[in-house]
Design a protein around this motif. Structure first.
Motif: not given
Length: 319
Positions: A244, A248, A251-252
């Protein structure tokens, strides 16, 4: 036979231009593109030969890149060199019969084509070479419309050549960069993973092999997201948390991430504690990617554990 001949009008011309455009985008390399273009041109214009010449402005030299066959190259004598120089210097298209070609090249007429179409290879204001169509048998083989068609074909080829040159330059830059990394940081004790802008693994050092128990050659080129989901996360004590947090950052990809993780013992790896520190790559050949550092903090964690145990024992004594 010209595209202007009966039965070979705009429909045939549009079909030819579509095929050339498609080939320019699909060809795996320039030689494949040149061969495809030659094949397509020979469908409406039989007995057409082509030659493609590139100009190296640094060396100020000409290179006959098509035809690639040595025998075919030798059959062109040296007239292509003089004609290419003329086209590159003049910067204009040319339609010429044997007489004009002989006058421009000072070659004997019997060694020359009956007719020739020539045009510079140009992208914007940069001339990178020349392209010629020629026919040894029919002086009326080409028309002015064929010359316009050649200009379009040459533009597509020039764009493909420029793209290939840019890809080669980028690949060379990456190879030099990776070679530098191998020399400079390949043997560092910290583990390093470098990802490109698609988050594919482009480089890892030997410490990662030791920390994760995986061979670097087995993961270079792979999608890091897939690697985490299918393999890497399972070497950690808290696999779902590791997945996770790291995903993340993909994703960013705008911030620095830092956390500690516990590697469990397994095949080809020992138990250890690592500190993950990662940041976006903002410049250079891997701009848009990410660099991940893994520092071995096992010794520090062992000391912290011993201190915690001692504090607990002391508290029991005084209690």
């Amino acid at each position: 036979m010209s595209l202007e001949e009966p039965g070979r009008g705009d429909g045939k011309r549009q079909s030819l231009l579509f095929k050339v455009t498609d080939a320019a985008s699909r060809a795996k390399n320039l030689d494949e593109l040149f061969r495809s273009v030659h094949e397509y041109l020979n469908e409406p214009m039989r007995n057409t030969s082509i030659c493609i010449i590139l100009y190296d402005d640094k060396k100020e030299s000409l290179n006959l890149v098509y035809p690639a066959n040595v025998k075919e190259k030798s059959s062109l004598s040296l007239w292509w060199r003089t004609l290419a120089s003329y086209l590159i210097k003049d910067g204009k298209t040319l339609i010429a019969t044997t007489e004009l070609i002989s006058r421009l090249t000072h070659e004997k007429a019997e060694t020359l084509p009956a007719v020739l179409l020539g045009t510079p290879l140009r992208v914007k204001d940069k001339v990178m070479g020349a392209m010629c169509l020629f026919n040894y048998h029919d002086a009326s083989a080409y028309s002015d419309k064929d010359l316009e068609m050649l200009k379009f074909v040459a533009d597509q080829i020039a764009i493909a050549i420029e793209r290939k040159q840019m890809e080669d330059a980028l690949r060379e830059s990456k190879e030099k960069y990776l070679s530098l990394m191998n020399d400079a940081i390949g043997s560092l004790s910290s583990g390093i993973i470098i990802l490109d802008d698609h988050f594919r693994v482009v480089w890892v050092n030997h410490a990662i092999e030791e920390f994760f128990g995986i061979e670097r050659d087995a993961i270079i080129g792979m999608d890091k997201r897939r690697l985490i989901k299918e393999k890497i996360k399972y070497i950690f004590e808290e696999p779902e948390k590791f997945e996770r947090v790291v995903l993340s950052t993909y994703d960013n990809n705008t911030y620095i991430e830092q956390f500690e993780c516990h590697v469990l013992p397994g095949v080809n790896r020992g138990e250890r504690f690592l500190e993950h520190w990662s940041t976006p790559i903002r410049t250079g050949v891997f701009a848009g990617g990410r660099i991940e550092h893994y520092h071995d903090i096992t010794a520090r964690k062992r000391i912290e554990q011993r201190l915690a145990a001692q504090e607990k024992n002391l508290s029991l004594v005084f209690d």
